[in-house]
Design an enzyme around this catalytic site. Sequence first.
Site, PDB file in Angstrom:
ATOM      1  N   ALA A  66       0.852  -1.187   0.000  1.00 48.87           N
ATOM      2  CA  ALA A  66       0.000   0.000   0.000  1.00 48.87           C
ATOM      3  C   ALA A  66       0.889   1.238   0.000  1.00 48.87           C
ATOM      4  CB  ALA A  66      -0.882  -0.020   1.236  1.00 48.87           C
ATOM      5  N   GLU A 113      -0.506  -9.516  -0.634  1.00 47.45           N
ATOM      6  CA  GLU A 113      -1.916  -9.848  -0.378  1.00 47.45           C
ATOM      7  C   GLU A 113      -2.728  -9.857  -1.674  1.00 47.45           C
ATOM      8  OE1 GLU A 113      -1.987  -6.697   2.636  1.00 47.45           O
ATOM      9  OE2 GLU A 113      -2.747  -8.187   4.046  1.00 47.45           O
ATOM     10  N   GLU A 133       4.576  -5.100   7.150  1.00 45.73           N
ATOM     11  CA  GLU A 133       3.781  -4.022   7.757  1.00 45.73           C
ATOM     12  C   GLU A 133       4.178  -3.727   9.193  1.00 45.73           C
ATOM     13  OE1 GLU A 133       2.560  -6.509   5.908  1.00 45.73           O
ATOM     14  OE2 GLU A 133       0.887  -5.831   4.678  1.00 45.73           O
TER      15      GLU A 133
HETATM   16  C1  HXC Z   1       5.018   4.362  -1.307  1.00 48.33           C
HETATM   17  C2  HXC Z   1       6.942   3.386  -2.074  1.00 48.33           C
HETATM   18  C3  HXC Z   1       6.570   2.147  -1.517  1.00 48.33           C
HETATM   19  C4  HXC Z   1       5.317   2.084  -0.821  1.00 48.33           C
HETATM   20  C5  HXC Z   1       8.477   1.911  -2.469  1.00 48.33           C
HETATM   21  N1  HXC Z   1       8.127   3.194  -2.647  1.00 48.33           N
HETATM   22  N2  HXC Z   1       7.553   1.246  -1.767  1.00 48.33           N
HETATM   23  N3  HXC Z   1       6.171   4.480  -1.966  1.00 48.33           N
HETATM   24  N4  HXC Z   1       4.587   3.203  -0.746  1.00 48.33           N
HETATM   25  N5  HXC Z   1       4.869   0.946  -0.286  1.00 48.33           N
HETATM   26  C6  HXC Z   1       8.878   4.247  -3.343  1.00 48.33           C
HETATM   27  C7  HXC Z   1      10.078   4.691  -2.549  1.00 48.33           C
HETATM   28  O1  HXC Z   1       9.699   5.632  -1.576  1.00 48.33           O
HETATM   29  C8  HXC Z   1      10.931   5.285  -3.621  1.00 48.33           C
HETATM   30  O2  HXC Z   1      10.438   6.564  -3.948  1.00 48.33           O
HETATM   31  C9  HXC Z   1      10.667   4.390  -4.812  1.00 48.33           C
HETATM   32  O3  HXC Z   1       9.424   3.742  -4.544  1.00 48.33           O
HETATM   33  C10 HXC Z   1      11.724   3.340  -4.993  1.00 48.33           C
HETATM   34  O4  HXC Z   1      11.892   2.671  -3.771  1.00 48.33           O
HETATM   35  P1  HXC Z   1      13.323   2.455  -3.074  1.00 48.33           P
HETATM   36  O5  HXC Z   1      13.080   2.210  -1.635  1.00 48.33           O
HETATM   37  O6  HXC Z   1      14.252   3.565  -3.430  1.00 48.33           O
HETATM   38  O7  HXC Z   1      13.818   1.127  -3.809  1.00 48.33           O
HETATM   39  P2  HXC Z   1      14.747  -0.028  -3.240  1.00 48.33           P
HETATM   40  O8  HXC Z   1      15.922   0.540  -2.483  1.00 48.33           O
HETATM   41  O9  HXC Z   1      15.021  -0.924  -4.417  1.00 48.33           O
HETATM   42  O10 HXC Z   1      13.860  -0.815  -2.153  1.00 48.33           O
HETATM   43  C11 HXC Z   1      12.694  -1.478  -2.592  1.00 48.33           C
HETATM   44  C12 HXC Z   1      11.829  -1.882  -1.372  1.00 48.33           C
HETATM   45  C13 HXC Z   1      11.559  -0.638  -0.496  1.00 48.33           C
HETATM   46  C14 HXC Z   1      12.549  -2.944  -0.532  1.00 48.33           C
HETATM   47  C15 HXC Z   1      10.547  -2.478  -1.925  1.00 48.33           C
HETATM   48  O11 HXC Z   1      11.061   0.428  -1.341  1.00 48.33           O
HETATM   49  C16 HXC Z   1      10.551  -0.858   0.568  1.00 48.33           C
HETATM   50  O12 HXC Z   1      10.864  -1.415   1.628  1.00 48.33           O
HETATM   51  N6  HXC Z   1       9.320  -0.382   0.369  1.00 48.33           N
HETATM   52  C17 HXC Z   1       8.269  -0.451   1.375  1.00 48.33           C
HETATM   53  C18 HXC Z   1       7.711  -1.846   1.449  1.00 48.33           C
HETATM   54  C19 HXC Z   1       6.620  -1.937   2.481  1.00 48.33           C
HETATM   55  O13 HXC Z   1       6.837  -1.610   3.660  1.00 48.33           O
HETATM   56  N7  HXC Z   1       5.454  -2.402   2.046  1.00 48.33           N
HETATM   57  C20 HXC Z   1       4.295  -2.533   2.950  1.00 48.33           C
HETATM   58  C21 HXC Z   1       3.497  -1.275   2.926  1.00 48.33           C
HETATM   59  S1  HXC Z   1       2.178  -1.364   4.060  1.00 48.33           S
HETATM   60  P3  HXC Z   1      11.429   7.832  -4.180  1.00 48.33           P
HETATM   61  O14 HXC Z   1      10.477   8.990  -4.392  1.00 48.33           O
HETATM   62  O15 HXC Z   1      12.294   7.927  -2.982  1.00 48.33           O
HETATM   63  O16 HXC Z   1      12.186   7.450  -5.432  1.00 48.33           O
HETATM   64  C22 HXC Z   1       1.011  -2.253   3.286  1.00 48.33           C
HETATM   65  C23 HXC Z   1      -0.271  -2.363   4.033  1.00 48.33           C
HETATM   66  C24 HXC Z   1      -1.053  -3.541   3.565  1.00 48.33           C
HETATM   67  O17 HXC Z   1       1.138  -2.733   2.218  1.00 48.33           O
HETATM   68  C25 HXC Z   1      -2.376  -3.561   4.208  1.00 48.33           C
HETATM   69  C26 HXC Z   1      -3.401  -2.857   3.416  1.00 48.33           C
HETATM   70  C27 HXC Z   1      -3.357  -3.166   1.977  1.00 48.33           C
END
Ligand code: HXC
Length: 259
Positions: A66, A113, A133
């Site tokens: 998300a 999911e 999460e």
């Molecule tokens: C918003 C996101 C994002 C996310 C990545 N980005 N994931 N933006 N929401 N979930 C954005 C980053 O901010 C970044 O933007 C760009 O995408 C590239 O990401 P990087 O981090 O620079 O890439 P990398 O170093 O290759 O790492 C990839 C990654 C990491 C491991 C996937 O981005 C990451 O940990 N993302 C978050 C994953 C996460 O926590 N997902 C769960 C979310 S909660 P900029 O502008 O800096 O270039 C969830 C709730 C579910 O999903 C329940 C309800 C559905």
Amino acid sequence: MAYETIETRIEAGKVGIVALNRPKQLNALNDQLMDELGAALKAFDADDAIGCIVVTGSQKAFAAGADISVMTKYSFADVYKSEYISRNWEHVRSIRKPVIAAVAGFALGGGCELAMMCDFIIAADNARFGQPEIKLGIIPGAGGTQRLPRSVGKSKAMDMILTSRMMDAQEAERAGLVSRVVPLDKLMDEVLAAAIVIADMPRLAAMAAKESVNRAFESPLSDGVMFERRLFHALFSTADQEEGMEAFLAKRAPSFSHR
Ligand code: HXC
């Protein structure tokens, strides 16, 4: 319909492809994307030419979860009142034709999911699955705490959800989360081949098979078996049952009418 956060196309005249398309955010899922995904899935489900649907992302990310930049502004009142997630994230569950998730790269949080809401997952060898999460002070909210243990068992699901560690494609295949792992550059060819096989099956039998397998997760065994038995009986009223069996006995290829 013009979409901004997804791309759609039809392959081989019978497979509907939906590609998530927010590359700068690694396909992070927001309401617009989920609305568009729902509309595209429903349109393919209603199209008689389509026999199977594929949901995919990019080579780097199926979806990284998300959109955290949106969620950071939410309060309990916002998400509870607006029915966040329940309102528009689960359309894929209502699709009656088979839906394959073609996953390359990250499938994290809501991305994992979403993949699990599809009927099965074919993964590229670079795929990584996770429910991170907890690091954000939340828990999986789109079915992850329910579907992951049903898929990989309690121990591995607890491990992933509590530690936030990712599972690579090989571990995901061993654990039963994905049905097969293929080289990244072959992912869409392999998925399309599987989707064409499914699209060519007698449609009513494919829909009944999907409905019946899904019932296995929603009911006690005896009710699920009864549900299966009733659908099995009902398929003897279809033209394709007659055609499929006659063709086999006549040693010829069947010609299904999807009726
Ligand atoms: C918003 C996101 C994002 C996310 C990545 N980005 N994931 N933006 N929401 N979930 C954005 C980053 O901010 C970044 O933007 C760009 O995408 C590239 O990401 P990087 O981090 O620079 O890439 P990398 O170093 O290759 O790492 C990839 C990654 C990491 C491991 C996937 O981005 C990451 O940990 N993302 C978050 C994953 C996460 O926590 N997902 C769960 C979310 S909660 P900029 O502008 O800096 O270039 C969830 C709730 C579910 O999903 C329940 C309800 C559905």
